[in-house]
Design a protein around this motif. Sequence first.
Motif, PDB file in Angstrom:
ATOM      1  N   LYS A  98       0.978  -1.177  -0.008  1.00 27.67           N
ATOM      2  CA  LYS A  98       0.069  -0.016   0.118  1.00 27.67           C
ATOM      3  C   LYS A  98       0.925   1.268  -0.019  1.00 27.67           C
ATOM      4  N   ARG A  99       1.932   1.253   0.930  1.00 26.08           N
ATOM      5  CA  ARG A  99       2.926   2.292   0.946  1.00 26.08           C
ATOM      6  C   ARG A  99       3.519   2.512  -0.620  1.00 26.08           C
ATOM      7  N   LEU A 100       3.878   1.679  -1.254  1.00 21.88           N
ATOM      8  CA  LEU A 100       4.353   1.550  -2.224  1.00 21.88           C
ATOM      9  C   LEU A 100       3.504   2.135  -3.413  1.00 21.88           C
ATOM     10  N   LEU A 101       2.339   1.837  -3.084  1.00 18.10           N
ATOM     11  CA  LEU A 101       1.287   2.510  -4.324  1.00 18.10           C
ATOM     12  C   LEU A 101       0.985   3.970  -3.911  1.00 18.10           C
ATOM     13  N   GLN A 102       0.908   4.363  -2.704  1.00 20.41           N
ATOM     14  CA  GLN A 102       0.765   5.606  -2.403  1.00 20.41           C
ATOM     15  C   GLN A 102       1.977   6.460  -2.875  1.00 20.41           C
ATOM     16  N   ALA A 103       3.142   5.873  -2.644  1.00 20.75           N
ATOM     17  CA  ALA A 103       4.444   6.547  -3.378  1.00 20.75           C
ATOM     18  C   ALA A 103       4.199   6.771  -4.918  1.00 20.75           C
ATOM     19  N   TYR A 104       3.821   5.718  -5.619  1.00 21.28           N
ATOM     20  CA  TYR A 104       3.697   5.655  -7.001  1.00 21.28           C
ATOM     21  C   TYR A 104       2.811   6.770  -7.438  1.00 21.28           C
ATOM     22  N   PHE A 105       1.579   6.935  -6.838  1.00 23.70           N
ATOM     23  CA  PHE A 105       0.544   8.028  -7.265  1.00 23.70           C
ATOM     24  C   PHE A 105       0.869   9.255  -6.767  1.00 23.70           C
ATOM     25  N   LYS A 106       1.990   9.513  -5.814  1.00 28.26           N
ATOM     26  CA  LYS A 106       2.552  10.731  -5.391  1.00 28.26           C
ATOM     27  C   LYS A 106       3.591  11.272  -6.408  1.00 28.26           C
ATOM     28  N   GLY A 107       4.130  10.165  -7.284  1.00 25.77           N
ATOM     29  CA  GLY A 107       5.055  10.476  -8.199  1.00 25.77           C
ATOM     30  C   GLY A 107       6.538  10.687  -7.239  1.00 25.77           C
ATOM     31  N   GLU A 108       6.479   9.761  -6.354  1.00 20.25           N
ATOM     32  CA  GLU A 108       7.900   9.706  -5.643  1.00 20.25           C
ATOM     33  C   GLU A 108       8.776   8.645  -6.016  1.00 20.25           C
ATOM     34  N   SER A 151      11.198   6.084  -8.819  1.00 17.39           N
ATOM     35  CA  SER A 151      12.100   6.507  -9.963  1.00 17.39           C
ATOM     36  C   SER A 151      11.159   5.835 -11.276  1.00 17.39           C
ATOM     37  N   LEU A 152      11.629   5.899 -12.387  1.00 17.41           N
ATOM     38  CA  LEU A 152      10.882   5.451 -13.562  1.00 17.41           C
ATOM     39  C   LEU A 152      11.036   3.954 -13.667  1.00 17.41           C
ATOM     40  N   GLU A 153      11.986   3.481 -13.127  1.00 17.51           N
ATOM     41  CA  GLU A 153      12.256   2.106 -13.253  1.00 17.51           C
ATOM     42  C   GLU A 153      11.302   1.352 -12.432  1.00 17.51           C
ATOM     43  N   ILE A 154      11.010   1.605 -11.196  1.00 14.69           N
ATOM     44  CA  ILE A 154      10.170   1.218 -10.200  1.00 14.69           C
ATOM     45  C   ILE A 154       8.622   1.437 -10.773  1.00 14.69           C
ATOM     46  N   LYS A 155       8.501   2.598 -11.198  1.00 15.36           N
ATOM     47  CA  LYS A 155       7.155   2.794 -11.776  1.00 15.36           C
ATOM     48  C   LYS A 155       6.818   1.732 -12.800  1.00 15.36           C
ATOM     49  N   GLU A 156       7.777   1.848 -14.036  1.00 13.34           N
ATOM     50  CA  GLU A 156       7.514   0.582 -14.897  1.00 13.34           C
ATOM     51  C   GLU A 156       7.291  -0.625 -14.159  1.00 13.34           C
ATOM     52  N   SER A 157       7.830  -1.188 -13.346  1.00 15.16           N
ATOM     53  CA  SER A 157       7.792  -2.497 -12.832  1.00 15.16           C
ATOM     54  C   SER A 157       6.533  -2.719 -12.245  1.00 15.16           C
ATOM     55  N   ILE A 158       5.841  -1.618 -11.349  1.00  9.64           N
ATOM     56  CA  ILE A 158       4.638  -1.586 -10.905  1.00  9.64           C
ATOM     57  C   ILE A 158       3.569  -1.744 -12.009  1.00  9.64           C
ATOM     58  N   GLU A 159       3.571  -1.072 -12.869  1.00 10.86           N
ATOM     59  CA  GLU A 159       2.732  -1.071 -14.106  1.00 10.86           C
ATOM     60  C   GLU A 159       2.653  -2.483 -14.762  1.00 10.86           C
ATOM     61  N   ALA A 160       3.952  -3.160 -15.033  1.00 13.78           N
ATOM     62  CA  ALA A 160       4.010  -4.286 -15.725  1.00 13.78           C
ATOM     63  C   ALA A 160       3.438  -5.451 -14.611  1.00 13.78           C
ATOM     64  N   TYR A 161       3.464  -5.011 -13.347  1.00 10.60           N
ATOM     65  CA  TYR A 161       2.888  -6.081 -12.318  1.00 10.60           C
ATOM     66  C   TYR A 161       1.300  -6.091 -12.491  1.00 10.60           C
ATOM     67  N   PHE A 162       0.718  -4.881 -12.876  1.00 11.61           N
ATOM     68  CA  PHE A 162      -0.509  -4.756 -13.084  1.00 11.61           C
ATOM     69  C   PHE A 162      -1.026  -5.036 -14.549  1.00 11.61           C
TER      70      PHE A 162
END
Length: 273
Positions: A145-155, A157-168
């Motif tokens: 949940k904390r990771l997703l909160q950081a994702y939506f707040k733009g906190e 890196s691009l690499e982590i964001k892309e990994s999350i988006e691939a997970y979904f």
Amino acid sequence: MIVIESGGTKSTWVFEAKSDEIQAKETVGLHPQELSVDKKNVIRSFINDNNLKSETVYFYGAGCESPEAKVKITLFLEDLGLNVIQVQTDIYAACLAHLGNKKGVVGIIGTGAVAAKFDGEKVVQQTSGLGYLLGDEGSGYDIGKRLLQAYFKGELSLEIKESIEAYFNHKSILHRIHEPDGRMCIAGLTKTVRQFSSEQSVKQILAAAFSDFCESALKPFHTNSPIHFVGSVAYFFKVELAEALRKAGFEMGEVKKVAVFGVFDFLSSENKG
């Protein structure tokens, strides 16, 4: 004899095969609030495939605190031809695995999070474990949940964001996490956290989650004894967890990924004795 340890995501079954060899196999999670016909069919096939019908069962699982929950699990397993001897909580199993019949404090950090003081026979004090809506600080769900909160707040890196988006699967994250298994889906993000655990943003998430666990789950015990742990999150993030404990004034004890092997050994020795 079969010893079953079940979390929200999976259950681990340890039993003695016909060859006198101890086997351990994983199947679906058996939470009393998440039982279903599909799960019953999966477990029926599992029992048949492993020739486990009529075996005695000791079951330890998340959500098994109340008498009603214990009855649900008992009826579920007995309907499949098993002989249920005991249904207890996963935290009780963690205490048995680490302490046997000795006193101490044990925490579980997996999909959920809870801690307990054990007097050698029973859990005498339990903290946290309020479920994902009200507590479970430091749990897999909480970290995800904390990771997703950081994702939506733009906190992130691009690499982590892309990994999350691939997970979904590059589909709507908000839609996916509100599906019936959304809690498990969010908890599954700990794999992404583990992958990027050296990044500062992720280090901060882990430090905050485990610090909150210490505050909510461990501070009420006022103990100087080492804190032992069970659970995949505690196991894979033991370095980060140990650092949070140190800063909060606690000592890290032993960490087991699962409790079931320790419980099996303890019950085997008790039954022989």
